[in-house]
Design an enzyme around this catalytic site. Structure first.
Site, PDB file in Angstrom:
ATOM      1  N   SER A  25      36.193  51.403  36.055  1.00 16.65           N
ATOM      2  CA  SER A  25      36.156  49.980  36.413  1.00 16.65           C
ATOM      3  C   SER A  25      34.919  49.249  35.883  1.00 16.65           C
ATOM      4  CB  SER A  25      36.259  49.850  37.926  1.00 16.65           C
ATOM      5  OG  SER A  25      37.412  50.519  38.341  1.00 16.65           O
TER       6      SER A  25
ATOM      7  N   ARG B 294      29.392  47.183  28.553  1.00 17.55           N
ATOM      8  CA  ARG B 294      28.123  47.210  29.282  1.00 17.55           C
ATOM      9  C   ARG B 294      28.396  47.698  30.694  1.00 17.55           C
ATOM     10  NH1 ARG B 294      30.271  42.460  29.348  1.00 17.55           N
ATOM     11  NH2 ARG B 294      29.759  42.199  27.168  1.00 17.55           N
TER      12      ARG B 294
ATOM     13  N   ASP C 175      40.438  49.014  37.266  1.00 13.19           N
ATOM     14  CA  ASP C 175      40.999  48.941  38.631  1.00 13.19           C
ATOM     15  C   ASP C 175      41.915  47.723  38.812  1.00 13.19           C
ATOM     16  OD1 ASP C 175      38.788  47.248  38.470  1.00 13.19           O
ATOM     17  OD2 ASP C 175      37.824  47.954  40.310  1.00 13.19           O
TER      18      ASP C 175
HETATM   19  C1  BGC Z   1      33.697  45.418  36.395  1.00 15.21           C
HETATM   20  C2  BGC Z   1      35.199  45.351  36.293  1.00 15.21           C
HETATM   21  C3  BGC Z   1      35.824  45.706  37.615  1.00 15.21           C
HETATM   22  C4  BGC Z   1      35.218  44.909  38.754  1.00 15.21           C
HETATM   23  C5  BGC Z   1      35.778  45.321  40.105  1.00 15.21           C
HETATM   24  C6  BGC Z   1      33.199  44.619  37.582  1.00 15.21           C
HETATM   25  O1  BGC Z   1      31.836  44.769  37.710  1.00 15.21           O
HETATM   26  O2  BGC Z   1      33.097  44.951  35.206  1.00 15.21           O
HETATM   27  O3  BGC Z   1      35.674  46.216  35.294  1.00 15.21           O
HETATM   28  O4  BGC Z   1      37.204  45.462  37.546  1.00 15.21           O
HETATM   29  O5  BGC Z   1      33.828  45.080  38.773  1.00 15.21           O
HETATM   30  O6  BGC Z   1      35.582  46.664  40.355  1.00 15.21           O
END
Ligand code: BGC
Length: 491
Positions: A162, A177, A215
């Site tokens: 995620s 990142r 996610d």
């Molecule tokens: C991430 C996402 C993720 C979201 C919720 C963010 O910081 O970059 O990829 O879907 O958090 O978990």
């Protein structure tokens, strides 16, 4: 049943009667800083729509709008045994999911492993070794050794990672990142699927990575599996983000793949990065401090104002500022050393304050004493209550802007949105406050039902990941090889 329960917004303004004038003035200032009215919400939403478009264009923008190579919704008849690995912010979860032939059903067994805090700022090898160890433990616990040795086929695995990743294929992803306070060296710019598979290979586990997913994409797919009106998957948790189904023709940056324009493709927006240029979001000086002191300043501007990781920190920064403020000394002459420690409070601290049922806010008083070692008088308790409300309300209202923007962009008049995450599931009034903001932005007439409802989602990182692994294998069998790199073990 209404999607979000009663509409009444909690207000305790009447109980400010005994708050001295100087403190009341500070509270009024905070109200100005943290309140986002309907016209500002609309301005944010309209800018958001443009930024979503920009992210899909060849030039790109700050919102990554990552194509995921998830190219269809499940039809409900996906079948088989799958593994899912979920690398969230706090835990690592391994699941085995059985999708039977029956439409919309599933069985799941799962184990959770705590992500050690030091791993989040450690190095790449430590991370992948830890993950592979957890999977090995899970597999060996749930399967006999002989069974594993006899396995002819590898078990397909969906890996929910995620964080923003550029995917040229569904089983590939270059980490753009780290977000959510992670800062593991040697991973940014690398293919996390490859790093993960190398760690698995060493252990000779009968597992095949079929799909690397986000996610939000998992949430979108899992929610649609049980409710076909779900068109957006969102996470309001430690971080924030959403995914939705686009058509290839509306994604100019993948035009070179020459795919049919009507073909669907899920987009992981990564809209936590919205407004990194600081054009429209009403940032306060406290938001600026959070950003400057984070491992990635200048990134995830939207997320840093609304996501669970930052709500307690915002609250803490305001209280420290008021304590140090010469005109109004909150917690005057008290030792606030505990409060001075960054990230000492999490969102559950604010939840507890907002949930304090007593007029005299005695639970809030106990909480401040227990966690921070400060004794708050009644006006200070009132200040804490109002501040938690302001931070929690701003988070819910701004969160709704991303959902409203996707609806506007896609001309969606009415739909269900599947949401997951600790803030959505646990923060008091978050759902009602978000629903009200949607109503204000999308101009639904008074007294009418919500046209877009944000509802609790199915388990995206478990069931969603398994469904996506199943969909990928099905797609290969049907000959749609867009975004598929490695056919081995897929047929
Ligand atoms: C991430 C996402 C993720 C979201 C919720 C963010 O910081 O970059 O990829 O879907 O958090 O978990």
């Amino acid at each position: 049943m209404p999607a979000f329960g009663p509409r009444r917004q909690p207000s305790r303004r009447g109980s400010m009667a005994d708050v001295p004038k100087d403190l009341l003035e500070r509270i009024t200032e905070l109200e100005h800083l943290f309140t986002v009215d309907a016209s500002k919400l609309k301005e944010v939403m309209n800018h958001f729509v443009k930024e979503l478009e920009k992210g899909l264009s060849k030039e790109g923008g700050s919102i990554p709008m990552n194509p995921t190579w998830v190219m269809d919704y499940p039809d409900g008849h996906e079948e088989g045994t799958f593994l899912a690995l979920d690398m969230g912010g706090t835990n690592l979860r391994v699941c085995e999911i059985i999708l039977p032939k029956e439409k919309g059903e599933f069985e799941i067994i799962q184990s959770k492993y705590k992500m050690p805090e030091e791993l989040k700022t450690g190095n790449s090898d430590e991370l992948w070794e830890y993950i592979a160890d957890c999977i090995q433990q899970f597999i060996e616990y749930h399967h006999e050794i002989e069974e594993l040795e006899d396995m002819q086929e590898h078990i397909p695995l969906g890996f929910t990672f995620s964080y923003p990743a550029t995917q040229e294929y569904i089983d590939h992803g270059i980490l753009q990142r780290w977000t959510k306070g992670f800062d593991i060296s040697g991973v940014e710019g690398k293919d996390v699927a490859e790093l993960f598979e190398n760690a698995l290979k060493k252990r000779k586990l009968p597992i095949k990575l079929s799909a690397l997913i986000n996610d939000t994409t998992g949430t979108l797919i899992a929610s649609h599996y049980t409710d076909e009106t779900m068109q957006i998957g969102c996470i309001f948790g430690t971080g924030c983000n959403a995914a939705y189904m686009e058509n290839v023709g509306s994604v100019p940056k993948i035009a070179h793949y020459n795919l049919p324009p009507e073909m669907p493709i899920a987009i992981n927006c990564e809209y936590g990065a919205f407004d990194n240029e600081h054009v429209v979001l009403p940032r306060t000086p406290y938001d600026v401090i959070i950003d400057n002191d984070s491992p990635r300043p200048g990134q995830q501007s939207f997320e840093k104002m609304i996501a669970g990781l930052y709500l307690g920190e915002l609250f803490r920064l305001v209280l420290v500022d008021l304590h140090d403020n010469k005109d109004c000394q909150v917690f005057e002459n008290q030792d606030i050393s505990k409060l001075r420690k960054a990230y000492t409070l999490d969102a559950s601290f604010l939840s507890m304050i907002e949930e304090d049922p007593f007029e005299n806010l005695s639970e809030t008083g106990d909480l401040l004493q227990r966690v921070l070692g400060v004794k708050a008088n009644k006006p200070e308790l009132e200040l804490c209550r109002r501040l938690a409300e302001l931070i929690g309300t701003r988070a819910a209202r701004l969160s709704a802007c991303g959902v409203a923007a996707i609806c506007k962009k896609k001309n969606i008049e009415t739909c269900h949105v599947g949401a997951d995450g600790s803030v959505f599931n646990k923060y008091p009034h978050f759902k009602a406050r978000g629903a009200l903001a949607l109503r204000e932005m999308l101009d639904w007439p008074k007294g009418t039902k919500d046209k877009v409802s944000i509802l609790p989602a199915e388990d995206g990182s478990g069931v969603g990941a398994a469904l996506i692994a199943a969909l990928t294998i099905k797609r290969v069998k049907e000959g749609n090889l867009a975004g598929i790199r490695n056919l081995e073990g897929m047929k």
